[in-house]
Design an enzyme around this catalytic site. Sequence first.
Site, short mmCIF file in Angstrom:
data_model
loop_
_atom_site.label_atom_id
_atom_site.label_comp_id
_atom_site.label_asym_id
_atom_site.label_seq_id
_atom_site.Cartn_x
_atom_site.Cartn_y
_atom_site.Cartn_z
N ASP A 20 0.83 -1.22 0.00
CA ASP A 20 0.00 0.00 0.00
C ASP A 20 0.86 1.27 0.00
O ASP A 20 1.98 1.27 0.51
CB ASP A 20 -0.91 -0.01 1.24
CG ASP A 20 -2.03 1.02 1.12
OD1 ASP A 20 -2.42 1.37 -0.01
OD2 ASP A 20 -2.50 1.49 2.18
N ASN A 68 -11.08 -2.68 -5.02
CA ASN A 68 -10.32 -1.72 -5.84
C ASN A 68 -11.02 -1.39 -7.17
O ASN A 68 -10.64 -0.43 -7.85
CB ASN A 68 -8.89 -2.21 -6.10
CG ASN A 68 -7.99 -2.12 -4.87
OD1 ASN A 68 -7.08 -2.93 -4.68
ND2 ASN A 68 -8.21 -1.11 -4.02
C1 IPE Z 1 -5.39 -2.69 0.05
O1 IPE Z 1 -5.07 -1.36 -0.17
C2 IPE Z 1 -5.43 -3.42 -1.27
C3 IPE Z 1 -4.14 -3.64 -1.91
C4 IPE Z 1 -2.98 -3.29 -1.45
C5 IPE Z 1 -4.21 -4.33 -3.16
P1 IPE Z 1 -6.20 -0.24 -0.30
O2 IPE Z 1 -5.51 1.04 -0.50
O3 IPE Z 1 -7.19 -0.64 -1.33
O4 IPE Z 1 -6.90 -0.32 1.13
P2 IPE Z 1 -7.77 0.75 1.90
O5 IPE Z 1 -8.84 1.23 0.95
O6 IPE Z 1 -6.85 1.86 2.31
O7 IPE Z 1 -8.31 0.02 3.08
C1 IPE Z 2 -1.64 0.17 -3.27
O1 IPE Z 2 -1.44 1.53 -3.34
C2 IPE Z 2 -1.93 -0.44 -4.62
C3 IPE Z 2 -3.30 -0.90 -4.77
C4 IPE Z 2 -4.25 -0.82 -3.89
C5 IPE Z 2 -3.65 -1.48 -6.05
P1 IPE Z 2 -2.64 2.57 -3.34
O2 IPE Z 2 -3.03 2.79 -4.74
O3 IPE Z 2 -3.72 2.13 -2.44
O4 IPE Z 2 -1.91 3.84 -2.77
P2 IPE Z 2 -2.50 4.88 -1.73
O5 IPE Z 2 -2.94 4.09 -0.52
O6 IPE Z 2 -3.64 5.58 -2.39
O7 IPE Z 2 -1.35 5.78 -1.42
MG MG Z 3 -4.10 2.42 -0.49
#
Ligand code: IPE
Ligand code: IPE
Ligand code: MG
Length: 240
Positions: A20, A68
């Site tokens: 993340d 997602n």
């Molecule tokens: C969790 O990250 C999913 C992945 C890393 C694939 P998110 O960014 O989607 O999670 P939330 O929304 O902050 O809980």
């Molecule tokens: C994790 O990074 C990747 C996925 C969830 C696919 P994010 O895209 O959630 O990055 P932040 O949390 O918005 O910084």
């Molecule tokens: Mg995220």
Amino acid sequence: MQTKSDKMSNLPRHISIIMDGNGRWASDRGLPRSFGHREGMNRVVDIVEHASKIGVEYLSLYAFSTENWKRPAEEVNALMELLVIYIRNQLNRLHKNGVIINIMGDIDALPNTPKREIIKAVEKTENNKGMTLNLGINYGGRNEIINACKKLYMEIEDNDRSIESIEESDLEKYLYTSSQPDPDLLIRPGAEKRISNFMIYQLAYTEFYFTDILWPDFKAGNLDEAIEEYMRRKRRFGGI
Ligand code: IPE
Ligand code: IPE
Ligand code: MG
């Protein structure tokens, strides 16, 4: 870091990572979020290589959750493209290193190209003998449990089995991680302290490690630090 040859180590056999912070990494630099995802993909390459080298047996990476899909189509498309790039660039190397690719999640819902590349990667690596790489793609822990329940229900019906005879192992064989040990260590970079629907069944007794480092900045040395902290912890599993 201790390696495969260090027989005394209590190296985690199974590590799960919620990758993340890609979007924030890019925003911090005034870049579009997709740049963060691209840099995040480079960390996947490094971390998979490092984990396999030090002797981790199972590595579970959360790449795309069932939630997602709520993101703008442009970002979802960029993530799907990166998935294809990752497999196309890395498959031969992963195969050479003996990595077994196992998918956690419903890939039927993916566009054709990523789906095809994933199936190819799974088939090519299925008889390998090295680290198992569980890729969470369109993965949700609740969805996994519901699907396992449905399959178990069919088994019970077909075999006229009594409900009372059902044990944990009956459900576990229908999870994406069937026949694997539960994760010993869960790492979540990116500063959030939640599990976001990742492996909610399997994480029952897992050690959690949260760090503010954003995934695109998470290097092999950071994995070693998490493992070292894990190795200092006392796991009791309800005992004393
Ligand atoms: C969790 O990250 C999913 C992945 C890393 C694939 P998110 O960014 O989607 O999670 P939330 O929304 O902050 O809980
Ligand atoms: C994790 O990074 C990747 C996925 C969830 C696919 P994010 O895209 O959630 O990055 P932040 O949390 O918005 O910084
Ligand atoms: Mg995220």
